[in-house]
Motif scaffolding. Structure first.
Motif, PDB file in Angstrom:
ATOM      1  N   SER A   1      42.674  59.037  16.374  1.00  0.00           N
ATOM      2  CA  SER A   1      41.617  58.762  15.537  1.00  0.00           C
ATOM      3  C   SER A   1      40.395  59.655  15.776  1.00  0.00           C
ATOM      4  O   SER A   1      40.228  60.042  16.987  1.00  0.00           O
ATOM      5  CB  SER A   1      41.500  57.394  15.914  1.00  0.00           C
ATOM      6  N   GLY A   2      39.497  59.991  14.787  1.00  0.00           N
ATOM      7  CA  GLY A   2      38.485  60.683  14.893  1.00  0.00           C
ATOM      8  C   GLY A   2      38.689  62.054  15.578  1.00  0.00           C
ATOM      9  O   GLY A   2      39.363  62.938  14.894  1.00  0.00           O
ATOM     10  N   LYS A   3      38.149  62.261  16.724  1.00  0.00           N
ATOM     11  CA  LYS A   3      38.622  63.415  17.363  1.00  0.00           C
ATOM     12  C   LYS A   3      39.512  63.590  18.651  1.00  0.00           C
ATOM     13  O   LYS A   3      39.821  64.346  19.471  1.00  0.00           O
ATOM     14  CB  LYS A   3      37.590  64.420  17.840  1.00  0.00           C
ATOM     15  N   MET A   4      40.188  62.351  18.851  1.00  0.00           N
ATOM     16  CA  MET A   4      40.751  62.100  19.986  1.00  0.00           C
ATOM     17  C   MET A   4      42.222  61.602  19.560  1.00  0.00           C
ATOM     18  O   MET A   4      42.684  60.914  18.598  1.00  0.00           O
ATOM     19  CB  MET A   4      40.161  60.769  20.775  1.00  0.00           C
ATOM     20  N   VAL A   5      43.141  62.086  20.571  1.00  0.00           N
ATOM     21  CA  VAL A   5      44.527  61.788  20.625  1.00  0.00           C
ATOM     22  C   VAL A   5      45.063  61.076  21.781  1.00  0.00           C
ATOM     23  O   VAL A   5      44.567  60.945  22.879  1.00  0.00           O
ATOM     24  CB  VAL A   5      45.372  63.157  20.424  1.00  0.00           C
ATOM     25  N   LEU A   6      46.068  60.266  21.801  1.00  0.00           N
ATOM     26  CA  LEU A   6      46.492  59.423  22.600  1.00  0.00           C
ATOM     27  C   LEU A   6      47.764  59.318  22.817  1.00  0.00           C
ATOM     28  O   LEU A   6      48.831  59.603  21.550  1.00  0.00           O
ATOM     29  CB  LEU A   6      46.137  57.857  22.502  1.00  0.00           C
ATOM     30  N   CYS A   7      48.514  59.353  24.058  1.00  0.00           N
ATOM     31  CA  CYS A   7      49.752  59.162  24.461  1.00  0.00           C
ATOM     32  C   CYS A   7      50.353  58.202  25.512  1.00  0.00           C
ATOM     33  O   CYS A   7      49.370  58.260  26.624  1.00  0.00           O
ATOM     34  CB  CYS A   7      50.318  60.605  24.757  1.00  0.00           C
ATOM     35  N   SER A   8      51.219  57.302  25.182  1.00  0.00           N
ATOM     36  CA  SER A   8      51.668  56.434  26.384  1.00  0.00           C
ATOM     37  C   SER A   8      52.972  56.708  26.644  1.00  0.00           C
ATOM     38  O   SER A   8      53.716  56.922  25.523  1.00  0.00           O
ATOM     39  CB  SER A   8      51.183  55.081  25.871  1.00  0.00           C
ATOM     40  N   ILE A   9      53.315  56.609  27.872  1.00  0.00           N
ATOM     41  CA  ILE A   9      54.669  56.913  28.184  1.00  0.00           C
ATOM     42  C   ILE A   9      55.215  56.138  29.360  1.00  0.00           C
ATOM     43  O   ILE A   9      54.435  55.809  30.118  1.00  0.00           O
ATOM     44  CB  ILE A   9      54.745  58.509  28.457  1.00  0.00           C
ATOM     45  N   GLU A  10      56.605  55.721  29.349  1.00  0.00           N
ATOM     46  CA  GLU A  10      57.104  54.996  30.611  1.00  0.00           C
ATOM     47  C   GLU A  10      57.567  56.181  31.584  1.00  0.00           C
ATOM     48  O   GLU A  10      58.518  56.804  31.325  1.00  0.00           O
ATOM     49  CB  GLU A  10      58.300  54.052  30.088  1.00  0.00           C
ATOM     50  N   ASP A  11      57.012  56.187  32.633  1.00  0.00           N
ATOM     51  CA  ASP A  11      57.395  57.362  33.661  1.00  0.00           C
ATOM     52  C   ASP A  11      58.389  57.091  34.538  1.00  0.00           C
ATOM     53  O   ASP A  11      58.390  57.996  35.369  1.00  0.00           O
ATOM     54  CB  ASP A  11      55.880  57.771  34.335  1.00  0.00           C
ATOM     55  N   SER A  12      58.889  55.912  34.649  1.00  0.00           N
ATOM     56  CA  SER A  12      59.914  55.844  35.637  1.00  0.00           C
ATOM     57  C   SER A  12      61.461  56.133  35.258  1.00  0.00           C
ATOM     58  O   SER A  12      62.217  55.936  36.154  1.00  0.00           O
ATOM     59  CB  SER A  12      59.735  54.326  36.140  1.00  0.00           C
ATOM     60  N   GLY A  13      61.429  56.436  34.071  1.00  0.00           N
ATOM     61  CA  GLY A  13      63.068  56.817  33.699  1.00  0.00           C
ATOM     62  C   GLY A  13      63.615  55.443  33.102  1.00  0.00           C
ATOM     63  O   GLY A  13      64.792  55.690  32.604  1.00  0.00           O
ATOM     64  N   GLU A  14      62.799  54.523  33.054  1.00  0.00           N
ATOM     65  CA  GLU A  14      63.574  53.224  32.383  1.00  0.00           C
ATOM     66  C   GLU A  14      63.565  53.376  30.889  1.00  0.00           C
ATOM     67  O   GLU A  14      62.643  53.499  30.038  1.00  0.00           O
ATOM     68  CB  GLU A  14      62.842  52.055  32.579  1.00  0.00           C
ATOM     69  N   LYS A  15      64.690  53.512  30.296  1.00  0.00           N
ATOM     70  CA  LYS A  15      65.015  54.043  28.689  1.00  0.00           C
ATOM     71  C   LYS A  15      64.702  52.605  27.642  1.00  0.00           C
ATOM     72  O   LYS A  15      64.702  52.880  26.575  1.00  0.00           O
ATOM     73  CB  LYS A  15      66.250  54.707  28.543  1.00  0.00           C
TER      74      LYS A  15
END
Length: 213
Positions: free
Chosen positions: A72-86
Motif C-alpha cells: 500500500s502507498g509506497k510500502m510492501v510487506l511480507c510475513s513468513i513462517e520461518d521454522s519450516g512448519e508447512k
C-alpha cells in the motif's frame, strides 16, 4: 514463528527502475504486474515479490514455506513462517491511512465494530480505528485463503485493551486464528493473522536498493 518484514519501494515508481526490477522476477509475477494498469500499483506488485525473495534468502527457507504479501502507498510487506512448519496459515495486510469510509463501515461491518470506530472522539482517531479494523479483516480473509470471497460481514472482530480477537467466524472455517498488530511510525496500519500464535515482537526492515542500484 511468524516473522514480518517491511520495505519502501518508492524508487520503483520511476519507469526505468521499474523495468530493471521487472526483469528480476519470475514470469508469473511479470504476468500479474502486466495486468495492472497504474505504474504505481505495478511497482508495488514487483516490489512485494522482491521483498519475498529477500526474506527467503535471509531466512534460508524453501518455496514451500507459508508466506503472504501485502502492499500500500509506497510500502510492501511480507510475513513468513520461518521454522519450516508447512501447515501454518498466514495472512498480512498493510494499508496507508487515508479517508474514512463511513458508507463501507455501515454496509459491511458489525454493529460492535461500527460503534468502536464511530465513537472515537476525533476524525483522526476514527480513521485510525477504521484502518485498524480494515487490516485485521483483510489479514484474516487472506489467512483463511478465501480472500474477498469470504466477505467483510461474515466474521466479527473485537478490539480492546488486550488487542484483537475473533468473536465469531464462518462455520466452514474451523481453525483457530490469532492476530498480531504492529505500531509503525508511518501513516499506515499493519496486522498479521495466523493459525500460529507465535509472532515476532517487531517488524523487521529490509533495504531493497540492491535490486535497482
Amino acid at each position: 514463528m511468524i516473522r514480518t518484514w517491511m520495505a519502501e519501494v518508492s524508487p520503483l515508481l520511476e519507469e526505468s527502475v521499474y523495468w530493471k526490477c521487472y526483469e528480476q522476477v519470475p514470469t508469473f509475477r511479470k504476468e500479474k504486474a502486466d495486468k495492472i494498469l497504474p505504474l504505481g500499483d505495478k511497482a508495488l506488485s514487483i516490489g512485494a515479490w522482491l521483498l519475498y525473495e529477500s526474506v527467503r534468502e535471509k531466512c534460508g527457507v524453501s518455496a514451500e514455506t507459508p508466506f503472504n504479501l501485502s502492499h500500500s502507498g509506497k510500502m510492501v510487506l511480507c510475513s513468513i513462517e520461518d521454522s519450516g512448519e508447512k501447515n501454518v496459515k498466514v495472512g498480512c495486510d498493510i494499508e496507508q491511512i487515508k479517508k474514512l469510509h463511513t458508507k463501507l463501515i455501515k454496509r459491511y461491518f458489525f454493529a460492535s465494530e461500527e460503534k468502536f470506530i464511530l465513537s472515537r472522539k476525533t476524525e483522526e482517531e476514527k480513521k485510525a480505528a477504521f484502518y485498524r479494523y480494515w487490516v485485521l479483516k483483510e489479514s484474516f480473509m487472506k489467512a483463511t485463503r478465501y480472500g474477498m470471497k469470504l466477505g467483510l460481514d461474515t466474521f466479527e472482530i473485537l478490539c480492546d485493551e488486550k488487542g484483537a480477537r475473533l468473536l465469531n467466524q464462518p462455520k466452514e472455517i474451523c481453525e483457530k486464528f490469532y492476530f498480531k498488530e504492529y505500531e509503525i511510525r508511518l501513516p499506515y496500519r499493519v496486522a498479521i493473522c495466523s493459525t500460529s500464535n507465535v509472532f515476532a515482537k517487531n517488524i523487521e526492515k529490509i533495504d531493497l536498493s540492491r535490486y535497482w542500484r
